[in-house]
Design an enzyme around this catalytic site. Structure first.
Site, PDB file in Angstrom:
ATOM      1  CG  ASP A  91      -0.999  -0.593   1.117  1.00  0.00           C
ATOM      2  OD1 ASP A  91      -1.035  -1.258   0.074  1.00  0.00           O
ATOM      3  OD2 ASP A  91      -1.761  -0.773   2.059  1.00  0.00           O
ATOM      4  CD  GLU A 122      -1.810  -0.673  -3.263  1.00  0.00           C
ATOM      5  OE1 GLU A 122      -1.903  -0.580  -2.021  1.00  0.00           O
ATOM      6  OE2 GLU A 122      -1.844  -1.771  -3.851  1.00  0.00           O
ATOM      7  CG  HIS A 125      -5.198   0.295   0.568  1.00  0.00           C
ATOM      8  ND1 HIS A 125      -4.771  -0.821  -0.120  1.00  0.00           N
ATOM      9  CD2 HIS A 125      -6.528   0.403   0.290  1.00  0.00           C
ATOM     10  CE1 HIS A 125      -5.786  -1.348  -0.772  1.00  0.00           C
ATOM     11  NE2 HIS A 125      -6.861  -0.621  -0.534  1.00  0.00           N
ATOM     12  CE1 TYR A 129      -4.072  -0.636   6.612  1.00  0.00           C
ATOM     13  CE2 TYR A 129      -2.564  -0.289   4.780  1.00  0.00           C
ATOM     14  CZ  TYR A 129      -3.538  -1.045   5.396  1.00  0.00           C
ATOM     15  OH  TYR A 129      -3.991  -2.208   4.818  1.00  0.00           O
ATOM     16  CD  GLU A 197      -0.997  -5.873  -3.877  1.00  0.00           C
ATOM     17  OE1 GLU A 197      -1.331  -4.754  -3.472  1.00  0.00           O
ATOM     18  OE2 GLU A 197      -1.387  -6.367  -4.947  1.00  0.00           O
ATOM     19  CD  GLU A 231      -3.640  -4.746  -0.745  1.00  0.00           C
ATOM     20  OE1 GLU A 231      -3.178  -5.037  -1.861  1.00  0.00           O
ATOM     21  OE2 GLU A 231      -3.204  -3.786  -0.082  1.00  0.00           O
ATOM     22  CG  HIS A 234      -4.583  -4.392  -5.746  1.00  0.00           C
ATOM     23  ND1 HIS A 234      -4.183  -3.653  -4.650  1.00  0.00           N
ATOM     24  CD2 HIS A 234      -5.602  -3.691  -6.319  1.00  0.00           C
ATOM     25  CE1 HIS A 234      -4.927  -2.566  -4.567  1.00  0.00           C
ATOM     26  NE2 HIS A 234      -5.801  -2.566  -5.564  1.00  0.00           N
TER      27      HIS A 234
END
Length: 355
Positions: A91, A122, A125, A129, A197, A231, A234
């Site tokens: 990302d 993002e 995200h 993570y 993506e 995603e 997006h």
């Protein structure tokens, strides 16, 4: 000022002595600032829809995953370690391209609103993570190695190098001045949407839902449900940008561009298949390199068809748990959020690009 598309608050026409407004295309150099009259209302509606889907990392409960991790076999622990290492960098590549390329060249204030929202997503995200790594890899040395995956894990390095080959050529362009510049931008955008993506992350999602189908790592799956929806939106936005450019400048889309996009998707499948070999090794129950090949080829064909190109692989999706993902989990997502959020989600869900 550009000409307008009629909406519910259309402003009065300019006086005749001001002359005829200049019609600008989406990729014309400049920096349009005025949202009224609105030329691209669909982009604005996408921004509004994205706002309704706000979620935070703090809502994801990973406590049960810790117990599950202790139950995994060495091969499964290898797979999950490689997977979170990819997530740690993937990302960030997307976010950098948003800032350095897409925001700069898509000359629409409505689209830039959506891109601003996407950048926020993002960042969420990346935080998710980061939290995964802190939870799944308690050893600081293991975490540091995961964050350096682009340098020290060959299968992840190959995916990053693929991204840079197709996307970096427009990073230093201040403006898209001619046909060649615009075609380079389109290749960047298509790589971003269809390959990163739309293929790399969809491949990663398949591993997550394979674990969930076996009753494992439900916290990871919960957070991935929300990343999955982001995603998908997006990718859908990027494809709509491509559609808009195609209507405005159809001469950019010739056989040569189509051949380049097809070659790009073939390269992406090859890079992701190398990652699958790394993750799956000799194979795991219900997950192996051959099944991932079929899945990736199926998804790549979907992306080609969405771009108006012929499919090249003609493979079928081997994972029934991915067929169910779009309908079942996203429905549950909306049911939870209506009661849990200050702003209830309204409207319908489009699942055209799922799995």
């Amino acid at each position: 000022m550009p000409v307008t598309t009629t909406d519910d608050t259309t402003t009065a026409a300019a006086p005749a002595d001001q002359g005829t407004p200049t019609v600008r295309n989406l990729l014309d150099p400049g920096f349009e600032l005025t949202l009224r009259p609105m030329r691209y209302p669909d982009f604005y509606e996408r921004y509004r829809d994205a706002i309704k889907n706000t979620w935070t990392v703090e809502e994801v409960d990973l406590h049960s995953d810790v117990a599950d991790l202790a139950r995994l076999t060495p091969a499964e622990r290898h797979l999950i370690g490689r997977l979170v290492a990819f997530f740690a960098t993937g990302d960030s590549i997307v976010a950098n391209n948003l800032v350095l390329t897409l925001y700069k060249h898509i000359n629409s204030p409505e689209a830039r609103l959506y891109l601003s929202r996407q950048l926020f997503e993002e960042a969420v995200h990346v935080q998710f993570y980061l939290t995964l790594l802190d939870t799944y890899l308690p050893d600081p040395a293991d975490r540091n190695a995961a964050f350096a995956a682009v340098e020290n894990i060959p299968s992840i390095r190959e995916k990053a190098q693929f991204c840079f080959r197709w996307m970096d050529s427009v990073e230093n362009l201040d403006q898209l001045r001619d046909r060649a510049d615009r075609r380079r931008f389109l290749l960047n955008l298509i790589c971003f949407a269809a390959c990163i993506e739309g293929l790399f992350f969809y491949g990663a999602f398949a591993y997550v839902y394979w674990f969930r189908s076996r009753g494992l790592l439900h916290g990871l799956a919960t957070g991935t449900n929300w990343v999955f929806r982001d995603e998908t939106m997006h990718m859908s936005f990027a494809f709509e940008v491509v559609d808009t450019v195609r209507k405005e400048e159809p001469d950019l889309f010739d056989d040569d561009l189509g051949a380049q996009v097809t070659a790009m998707l073939r390269e992406a499948v090859a890079a992701e298949l190398q990652f699958a070999r790394d993750l799956c090794g000799d194979g795991l129950p219900g997950m192996n390199t051959d099944s991932m090949r079929a899945y990736l080829e199926c998804v790549a064909d979907q992306r080609l068809v969405r771009l108006g190109l012929e499919p090249v692989f003609h493979s079928e999706n081997p994972f029934p748990f991915m067929e169910l993902q779009g309908v079942q989990e996203l429905t549950n997502f909306f049911e939870r959020r209506v009661s849990a959020y200050q702003t209830a989600v309204e409207g319908t869900v489009s699942l055209d690009d799922d799995f």
